[in-house]
Design an enzyme around this catalytic site. Structure first.
Site, PDB file in Angstrom:
ATOM      1  N   HIS A 232       8.713   7.721   6.945  1.00 20.28           N
ATOM      2  CA  HIS A 232       8.592   8.991   6.875  1.00 20.28           C
ATOM      3  C   HIS A 232      10.369   9.817   7.294  1.00 20.28           C
ATOM      4  O   HIS A 232       9.928  11.163   6.953  1.00 20.28           O
ATOM      5  CB  HIS A 232       7.516   9.236   7.277  1.00 20.28           C
ATOM      6  CG  HIS A 232       5.977   8.907   7.532  1.00 20.28           C
ATOM      7  ND1 HIS A 232       5.628   7.448   6.509  1.00 20.28           N
ATOM      8  CD2 HIS A 232       5.278   9.866   6.094  1.00 20.28           C
ATOM      9  CE1 HIS A 232       5.120   7.785   6.391  1.00 20.28           C
ATOM     10  NE2 HIS A 232       4.552   9.446   5.758  1.00 20.28           N
TER      11      HIS A 232
ATOM     12  N   LYS B 268      -2.722   5.975  -7.452  1.00 20.50           N
ATOM     13  CA  LYS B 268      -2.071   3.776  -8.136  1.00 20.50           C
ATOM     14  C   LYS B 268      -2.205   3.868  -6.873  1.00 20.50           C
ATOM     15  O   LYS B 268      -2.513   2.126  -7.592  1.00 20.50           O
ATOM     16  CB  LYS B 268      -0.682   5.457  -7.749  1.00 20.50           C
ATOM     17  CG  LYS B 268      -0.071   4.167  -8.903  1.00 20.50           C
ATOM     18  CD  LYS B 268       1.765   5.193  -9.311  1.00 20.50           C
ATOM     19  CE  LYS B 268       2.258   4.453  -9.989  1.00 20.50           C
ATOM     20  NZ  LYS B 268       2.984   4.667 -10.184  1.00 20.50           N
ATOM     21  N   ASP B 269      -2.385   3.948  -5.920  1.00 18.80           N
ATOM     22  CA  ASP B 269      -1.852   2.859  -4.065  1.00 18.80           C
ATOM     23  C   ASP B 269      -3.680   1.934  -4.823  1.00 18.80           C
ATOM     24  O   ASP B 269      -4.017   0.790  -4.595  1.00 18.80           O
ATOM     25  CB  ASP B 269      -2.356   3.241  -3.376  1.00 18.80           C
ATOM     26  CG  ASP B 269      -0.083   3.432  -2.701  1.00 18.80           C
ATOM     27  OD1 ASP B 269       0.112   2.454  -3.762  1.00 18.80           O
ATOM     28  OD2 ASP B 269      -0.499   4.087  -2.106  1.00 18.80           O
TER      29      ASP B 269
ATOM     30  N   GLU C  67       2.611 -25.170   5.135  1.00 17.42           N
ATOM     31  CA  GLU C  67       1.869 -24.267   4.675  1.00 17.42           C
ATOM     32  C   GLU C  67       2.637 -23.731   3.433  1.00 17.42           C
ATOM     33  O   GLU C  67       4.303 -23.642   3.510  1.00 17.42           O
ATOM     34  CB  GLU C  67       1.318 -23.392   4.980  1.00 17.42           C
ATOM     35  CG  GLU C  67      -0.049 -23.235   5.599  1.00 17.42           C
ATOM     36  CD  GLU C  67      -1.310 -23.065   4.543  1.00 17.42           C
ATOM     37  OE1 GLU C  67      -1.387 -24.669   3.979  1.00 17.42           O
ATOM     38  OE2 GLU C  67      -1.988 -22.510   5.124  1.00 17.42           O
TER      39      GLU C  67
END
Length: 429
Positions: free
Chosen positions: A219, A247-248, A291
């Site tokens: 920010h 949008k998110d 993994e």
């Protein structure tokens, strides 16, 4: 990059106004993720993945807290406690699969987030601190995921811990002591499970704290954008809410849909079947693999097969694996091109595509048996990985001729939509 009214927020509700005067939390939220935070108007869907990473972390923390209530960090009953969760705890199977699948989804989101940053130059000034904190988050994720993989205490859990911690013994003088300290003994056991369980439970909250710093650092200079040019004025921005919250929201919906499909129809697809066999120190699995999200680094670890300069091959592998991640810390200074976005760097774009292909090859080799063919392919891919960052990228940043940059974000947006810069005032309204 701020609107004139950004710091003049006053809650309309009397209760919220009273709270804001004494603890300016409503004002902080408004300026951080509300209409008080101006965002470049041209962000594409690749900028959704930061929010998606936060959603994935929330899923991991919530499911992990509940799972911890039923898990026993004891080598004799750890495997049985996981089976108890799956069979006897109400919705335990859902929580366990959501946690395991969520880890893979978290890494998928973060990898896309990283590659977006690499392509659009989000690591360049003035956002170096944002990038460095992001790499710290990635390292913490890897440590958390490794320790979580050990907790089910299946065959792959036990032997994964045995093999990975065994590489620390390659460190001269202190290596074996470090390995014993990590495991709490000479082999994985009760002490290892207690250590790993404690840290696995703690580290997600540390990650959440670093994410707050990551957002705080973001920010200060403001969000980057696909063109890589600086914001010239209010005509280049829109408020975060409602434009990007909407949008998110679309991105979160798609993410949860994909997550649900994997969770309900293929929850074991991204795992390993050997981990449903109780840990047995006397029976080594035919093919020990971590993994899938560690496969590229595992391929680099295995790439060194002979001693060099009196340094054992195992130690070279460990150094190379850590160096492959530590390189990212220095990326803001390795790439000295004044142009941020790969959209305007044609040569960079070609080699960026090759890098993605190279990392996919490393992952393929890391998840395959250590036969000569896979090892040699992994060695070639590992060489190119380091060459990209240490040789190719510095040369490109000094020699390539980038395409002309737009004068402003608004100009780029209007050009893409067939408008003209003269329409910028009208577009801003």
């Amino acid at each position: 990059m701020s609107f004139p009214w950004a710091n003049q927020y006053q809650p309309k509700n009397p209760v919220m106004r009273w709270v804001d005067e004494r603890l300016p939390l409503p004002r902080l939220v408004y300026n951080a993720v509300g209409a008080g935070y101006p965002v470049p108007r041209n962000l594409n869907y690749f900028w959704n993945f930061g929010v998606l990473a936060g959603v994935a972390l929330t899923i991991q923390i919530v499911t992990g807290i509940v799972l911890a209530m039923h898990y026993a960090a004891n080598a004799d009953i750890a495997f049985l406690s996981v089976e108890h969760i799956m069979r006897d705890v109400n919705a335990g199977w859902l929580l366990r699969y959501a946690h395991a699948t969520g880890a893979s989804m978290f890494f998928i989101v973060v990898y896309i987030h990283i590659f977006r940053g690499l392509y659009y130059g989000s690591y360049k000034a003035p956002r170096e601190m944002v990038w460095l904190l992001g790499v710290v988050i990635f390292l913490l994720m890897m440590a958390t995921a490794f320790m979580g993989y050990v907790l089910p205490w299946g065959q792959m859990s036990f032997w994964g811990a045995q093999v990975i911690t065994g590489f620390f013994s390659a460190i001269p003088v202190v290596g074996e002591s470090v390995r014993v300290w990590l495991l709490g003994g000479f082999a994985p056991g009760d002490a290892s499970l207690n250590r790993f369980f404690s840290l696995h439970y703690l580290l997600p909250f540390v990650i959440a704290g670093v994410i707050i710093l990551h957002i705080w650092a973001l920010h200060i200079p403001g969000s980057s954008n696909p063109t890589g040019v600086d914001v010239k004025g209010e005509q280049d921005t829109v408020p975060f809410h409602p434009y990007y919250t909407a949008k998110d929201g679309v991105g979160v919906g798609v993410f949860l849909l994909v997550f649900a499909v994997i969770l309900f129809f293929a929850p074991n697809y991204l795992g390993h079947s050997d981990n449903y066999i109780p840990a047995n120190p006397l029976s080594t699995p035919a093919h020990i693999v971590p993994e899938w999200y560690f496969w590229p680094f595992y391929a680099i670890l295995r790439a060194f097969t002979f001693n060099f300069l009196w340094i054992p091959a195992k130690l070279w592998g460990v150094l190379a694996m850590f160096a492959s991640i530590l390189l990212l810390f220095f990326l803001p200074w390795i790439d000295s091109s004044p142009v941020r976005s790969g959209k305007y760097r044609p040569t960079f774009r070609i080699f960026f595509g090759i890098l993605i292909l190279d990392i996919l090859v490393l992952g393929w080799c890391g998840g395959s048996p250590a036969t000569p063919g896979y090892v040699i392919t992994g060695q070639i891919a590992a060489i190119y990985y380091f060459a990209h960052f240490l040789i190719i990228l510095p040369i490109i940043s000094r020699t390539e001729r980038p395409r002309p940059l737009p004068n402003s974000i608004t100009e780029a947006v209007l050009a893409k939509k067939g408008g003209s810069p003269a329409d910028s005032t009208l577009a801003a309204e």
